[in-house]
Design a protein around this motif. Structure first.
Motif, PDB file in Angstrom:
ATOM      1  N   ILE A  71       0.867  -1.179   0.000  1.00  8.23           N
ATOM      2  CA  ILE A  71       0.000   0.000   0.000  1.00  8.23           C
ATOM      3  C   ILE A  71       0.902   1.227   0.000  1.00  8.23           C
ATOM      4  CG2 ILE A  71      -1.703   1.307   1.338  1.00  8.23           C
ATOM      5  CD1 ILE A  71      -2.709  -1.382   2.411  1.00  8.23           C
ATOM      6  N   PRO A  72       0.715   2.157  -0.930  1.00  6.44           N
ATOM      7  CA  PRO A  72       1.575   3.346  -0.992  1.00  6.44           C
ATOM      8  C   PRO A  72       1.487   4.159   0.302  1.00  6.44           C
ATOM      9  CG  PRO A  72       0.140   3.213  -2.920  1.00  6.44           C
ATOM     10  CD  PRO A  72      -0.304   2.161  -1.973  1.00  6.44           C
ATOM     11  N   GLU A  73       2.616   4.764   0.701  1.00  4.91           N
ATOM     12  CA  GLU A  73       2.647   5.545   1.931  1.00  4.91           C
ATOM     13  C   GLU A  73       1.671   6.716   1.872  1.00  4.91           C
ATOM     14  OE1 GLU A  73       6.440   6.604   3.533  1.00  4.91           O
ATOM     15  OE2 GLU A  73       7.332   4.733   2.828  1.00  4.91           O
ATOM     16  N   TRP A  74       1.549   7.343   0.701  1.00  2.47           N
ATOM     17  CA  TRP A  74       0.666   8.503   0.592  1.00  2.47           C
ATOM     18  C   TRP A  74      -0.794   8.151   0.836  1.00  2.47           C
ATOM     19  CZ3 TRP A  74      -3.134   7.845  -2.884  1.00  2.47           C
ATOM     20  CH2 TRP A  74      -2.914   6.962  -3.931  1.00  2.47           C
TER      21      TRP A  74
END
Length: 78
Positions: free
Chosen positions: A65-68
């Protein structure tokens, strides 16, 4: 010999309030679609398209899952 016949009574004039407002029909049709009264039947997805869609779906779980995605900047607390 000519026989007198009573003329039919004129139709009562409809008041503007009796006519549907602009957009009422569209709103009713959209509501009917949304609640299922006018919804189409389910159509299966078969063949190569179904296989490729399933593979893309399963591959999505292998990506982190992307950090953003969890970034809370700009989000107000409620």
């Amino acid at each position: 010999m000519v026989q007198a016949v009573a003329a039919p009574a004129p139709a009562p004039a409809q008041s503007p309030a009796a006519e549907p407002a602009f957009g009422d029909t569209t709103r009713l049709l959209i509501a009917a679609q949304g609640d299922g009264r006018r919804a189409g039947t389910d159509l299966p997805m078969v063949g190569e398209a179904a296989t490729r869609a399933w593979e893309r779906y399963m591959d999505s779980f292998s990506q982190p899952i992307p950090e953003w995605f969890n970034d809370q900047r700009g989000v107000t607390e409620q």
